[in-house]
Structure formats: C-alpha cells, structure tokens
Design a protein around this motif. Structure first.
Motif, PDB file in Angstrom:
ATOM      1  N   ARG A 297      46.160  33.029  11.418  1.00  0.00           N
ATOM      2  CA  ARG A 297      46.684  32.284  11.231  1.00  0.00           C
ATOM      3  C   ARG A 297      46.897  31.934  12.415  1.00  0.00           C
ATOM      4  NH1 ARG A 297      51.359  34.592   7.854  1.00  0.00           N
ATOM      5  NH2 ARG A 297      49.198  35.078   6.406  1.00  0.00           N
TER       6      ARG A 297
ATOM      7  N   GLY B 179      44.972  29.679  14.218  1.00  0.00           N
ATOM      8  CA  GLY B 179      44.795  28.185  13.210  1.00  0.00           C
ATOM      9  C   GLY B 179      45.377  27.238  13.698  1.00  0.00           C
TER      10      GLY B 179
ATOM     11  N   VAL C  26      44.412  25.476  17.493  1.00  0.00           N
ATOM     12  CA  VAL C  26      43.638  24.843  16.831  1.00  0.00           C
ATOM     13  C   VAL C  26      44.331  23.443  16.200  1.00  0.00           C
ATOM     14  CG1 VAL C  26      41.663  24.206  15.410  1.00  0.00           C
ATOM     15  CG2 VAL C  26      41.706  26.838  16.420  1.00  0.00           C
ATOM     16  N   ARG C  27      44.973  23.187  15.460  1.00  0.00           N
ATOM     17  CA  ARG C  27      45.086  22.134  14.215  1.00  0.00           C
ATOM     18  C   ARG C  27      46.493  21.446  16.175  1.00  0.00           C
ATOM     19  NH1 ARG C  27      45.375  25.674  10.491  1.00  0.00           N
ATOM     20  NH2 ARG C  27      46.687  26.611  10.666  1.00  0.00           N
TER      21      ARG C  27
ATOM     22  N   GLN D  78      34.015  32.525   4.622  1.00  0.00           N
ATOM     23  CA  GLN D  78      34.567  31.881   5.854  1.00  0.00           C
ATOM     24  C   GLN D  78      35.580  33.000   6.723  1.00  0.00           C
ATOM     25  OE1 GLN D  78      36.763  28.712   4.393  1.00  0.00           O
ATOM     26  NE2 GLN D  78      35.137  27.622   3.562  1.00  0.00           N
TER      27      GLN D  78
ATOM     28  N   LYS E  88      38.859  21.442   7.860  1.00  0.00           N
ATOM     29  CA  LYS E  88      40.199  21.743   7.115  1.00  0.00           C
ATOM     30  C   LYS E  88      41.362  20.990   7.318  1.00  0.00           C
ATOM     31  CE  LYS E  88      39.616  26.895   6.019  1.00  0.00           C
ATOM     32  NZ  LYS E  88      40.381  28.404   6.022  1.00  0.00           N
ATOM     33  N   ALA E  89      41.733  20.917   8.380  1.00  0.00           N
ATOM     34  CA  ALA E  89      42.838  19.651   8.408  1.00  0.00           C
ATOM     35  C   ALA E  89      41.854  18.463   8.126  1.00  0.00           C
ATOM     36  CB  ALA E  89      42.699  20.064  10.363  1.00  0.00           C
TER      37      ALA E  89
ATOM     38  N   GLN F 257      35.798  24.894  11.431  1.00  0.00           N
ATOM     39  CA  GLN F 257      36.303  25.637   9.371  1.00  0.00           C
ATOM     40  C   GLN F 257      38.228  24.601   9.817  1.00  0.00           C
ATOM     41  OE1 GLN F 257      34.867  29.898   8.018  1.00  0.00           O
ATOM     42  NE2 GLN F 257      36.585  29.597   8.794  1.00  0.00           N
ATOM     43  N   GLU F 258      38.766  24.909  11.147  1.00  0.00           N
ATOM     44  CA  GLU F 258      40.179  24.458  11.326  1.00  0.00           C
ATOM     45  C   GLU F 258      39.523  23.004  11.254  1.00  0.00           C
ATOM     46  OE1 GLU F 258      42.791  26.635   9.837  1.00  0.00           O
ATOM     47  OE2 GLU F 258      41.339  27.943   9.678  1.00  0.00           O
TER      48      GLU F 258
END
Length: 389
Positions: free
Chosen positions: A382, A385, A388-389, A33, A348-349, A344-345
């Motif tokens: 970071r 990401g 993205v969130r 990842q 994960k979220a 991936q993000e």
C-alpha cells in the motif's frame, strides 16, 4: 522456467525486456493481482470452496483487503450462488407493529412486490378519492338548491358543511398517504441486477451500521409518526448475506460486539432492533433477518490479544487463521510480479504516465530498501503504491 534464485538490482536490466509498463498485461482478476501472498491466496481459495471464515493477521498494507475481495470474486464464479441471491424485505406486522416481519425473495423480486403493492394501495386510495370528490360535488350543489328555493337557513348550513368538506379534503389526502406508507413493505437489501456476490467492507462500522438499526422518529404521535417497519435499516451483516463481510482492525470491536458477531456466525440470521436507548426505535425488533456470509476478519499481531477467545476459537476451529508475509525473497519471478504491480497501480490511478523500465527498477530498489535486507523485498505494497502514484 522461472529462475527462483536470489538476484540483484543489476540483474533487472537484463531480465526486464519491456520499455514501459504499458507493455505489461494487467490481470483482470483480483486474485491474479495479489503479489507475494501465494500461500494466503491458496487458503482463500479453499475458504471460498468450503465457505469458511478467515482471520488474516499481518502488517498494514500487505494485501488483506485484496484477499477478501478475491474471496468474493471466487465465490462469484459459482453462477448458481449468484442466481440464488436474495432481496430482504420488511413487512408491517398486523398483530404487533413493533415486531416487523422479515421475508426474503429471489433477487429482483423485492422491488417488484413493493411496486405491485404500491399500485394496489394507490388504486384503493384513488377509489376513495373519487367517492370523496363525488360527495364534494353533491355538497356544492346543495347550498345552491336551498338558496334557489329561498331557504336561506339551510343554504347557510349546507354551505358551512361544504366548506368543512373542502378543509377535510386536504386532511383526507394526508391520511391516505399515511395509510399507504403504513401498509407498504420496504426493501432493505436489494440484490437486483447483481452479477456477483455481495462484498461488504464493514471496517470501522458502528454497531448500528454492522447489525442494523431502527431510525429515530421525530414525530411519535399525532398521526404523523412513521410506521416502525419503514424505519428499519439493514446492517452490513445482512447486506453481506450469501457474500463476504470484511472487517479490518477486528480487534477494535468491543468484546460484547465480538460475541454478538459470533452469535450471527452461529445462527446465520439476526433480528434488527433499535440500538439507541432513548430513540423511538428502541422498542422495535424485527423477526430474524438472514445473515449467512463468509467473514474475513483482519488485523495485526496485537489484534490476537484483543480478540475474545470464543470468537477467535470459532474462526480457528471452523475456518482458517492466516499470517501474512511482510517481505519476500528477491527472485526473478517476484521481480516480474513487482513490475506487474507497478503497471497495476498506473492503470488504477488512470492519470499518471506509464513507468519506464528504469523507473520500475527504482521502485524495486525502494522495496528492497524498505525491507531492510538486501535479498528481500517488502510486501507492504500500500505504501509502495502511494510512492508510484
């Protein structure tokens, strides 16, 4: 074969064949990842194989923590190493209560040993209680006997004795409980049911959290005090035994703490003692507890000026010093990696919808803008990401 030529945002509309990131497979392994830090990952793999320490230098958010987790993941692939994990147990010292004894057992055995000793001590205490209850029963009949034979003086005296025994029953129960606590060992590191080596993030930890401590005892006399060995707590260095200890912003540790950590790296063991001078635990010091781990220290370029020369020399001489990338050329291969990163993000979220191809391209456009150069993408992932969130 993947094209490694420099591309543009416009090319992505033809390169990306997915409609949403739901179609992109997210690797299960942490090592797969990691985006854009291939050279650092290669060194991490070597460090895992050789069990050497690593110093990661780079900007915040470039994946230093993920590389440390990847190292632990790679170590965990060695099933023999996982099987040989140990529990750390502290025992009372019959010769010197202020010098508790540290012992290690195969993972899972620590709890069993403590439980077996608990049962044995409770059984001994129960026998004592049975005897005390029998004595109480006899004592309760004695005043009745003397009263029956009209010896009222003895009846009164034995009745007073009976009442004293009742009062003593409560005290005796407390005494028995304290004796059990005094003789019962304590598991301070429990690795039972672990299927991977420990990964301990000690970033920002205080000295007591890093090296272990002996808690303060508010009841230091009068029979109410907690036994010294029961107040011992393991530090991050002990919890990371046979695993990975990660410390970000390593330069924030005071020079004397760095030297203390250097001693641990050299000796692979370290006693636990009270860190507060005014605490009741200040005079307690255990025998050395195992602390054999792989250290992954991290920081930025300024960190190098704050590291004690001896500490840095130890890592550089016997391990690896790695400089992280902050940006990477904008190629087709990297563009696909960035699409994977977005997927991936999202996964994960867990609470945001998957991105369309156009949305992914916008994220990559932002990565290009943040790099400050048209032909590069930022690796400060970071922050990306968070976007993205």
């Amino acid at each position: 074969m993947t094209d490694n030529r420099i591309i543009s945002i416009k090319d992505l509309y033809n390169i990306f064949t997915f409609k949403t990131t739901e179609e992109i497979k997210v690797p299960e392994k942490i090592s797969e990842q990691i985006i854009g830090q291939d050279e650092a990952l290669d060194i991490i793999k070597k460090a895992a194989k050789q069990r050497r320490h690593v110093l990661l230098i780079g900007d915040p958010g470039t994946g230093k923590s993920m590389l440390a987790q990847a190292l632990a993941e790679i170590l965990s692939e060695d099933k023999e190493l996982v099987r040989n994990l140990e529990d750390i147990v502290v025992f009372p010292n019959p010769n010197d209560e202020y010098n508790p004894i540290i012992r290690t057992f195969p993972a899972g055995m620590g709890k069993k040993i403590v439980e077996e000793m608990r049962k044995r001590l409770i059984e001994q205490a129960r026998m004592f209680q049975y005897f005390y209850i029998l004595l109480l029963l006899i004592s309760s009949l004695t005043p009745m006997y003397f009263y029956y034979v009209k010896n009222y003086i003895m009846a009164g005296a034995t009745f007073i004795g009976f009442m004293i025994l009742i009062a003593g029953l409560s005290f005796s129960m407390q005494f028995v409980q304290r004796q059990i606590l005094k003789n019962l060992p304590k598991v301070i590191v429990d690795n039972s049911n672990k299927n991977s080596v420990p990964f301990v993030d000690a970033t920002g930890a205080f000295e007591g959290m890093l090296f272990g401590d002996v808690l303060h005892d508010p009841y230091q006399s009068g029979g109410l005090e907690t036994p010294p060995h029961q107040r011992v707590i393991a530090g991050a260095i002990h919890k990371a035994h046979k695993g990975v200890l990660f410390i970000d912003e390593i330069g924030t540790l005071r020079p004397e703490v760095q030297i203390e950590l250097l001693t641990v790296l050299q000796e692979k063991k370290y006693p636990i003692f009270g860190r507060s001078e005014r605490s009741a635990g200040a005079m307690v010091r255990t025998t050395p507890a195992p602390a054999d781990f792989v250290l992954v220290a991290a920081g930025n370029l300024e960190t190098l000026n704050k590291l004690h020369p001896a500490f840095r020399s130890r890592i550089k001489g016997y391990g690896y010093e790695v400089f992280m990338k902050s940006e990477i050329p904008f190629t087709e291969e990297i563009a696909k990696k960035f699409a994977q990163f977005v997927a991936q993000e999202v996964v994960k979220a867990g609470n945001i919808p998957h991105f369309t191809k156009e949305a992914v391209i916008e994220i990559i456009r932002e990565a290009q803008r943040r790099s400050g150069r048209k032909q590069y993408l930022t690796l400060r992932l970071r922050d990306l990401g968070g976007l993205v969130r």
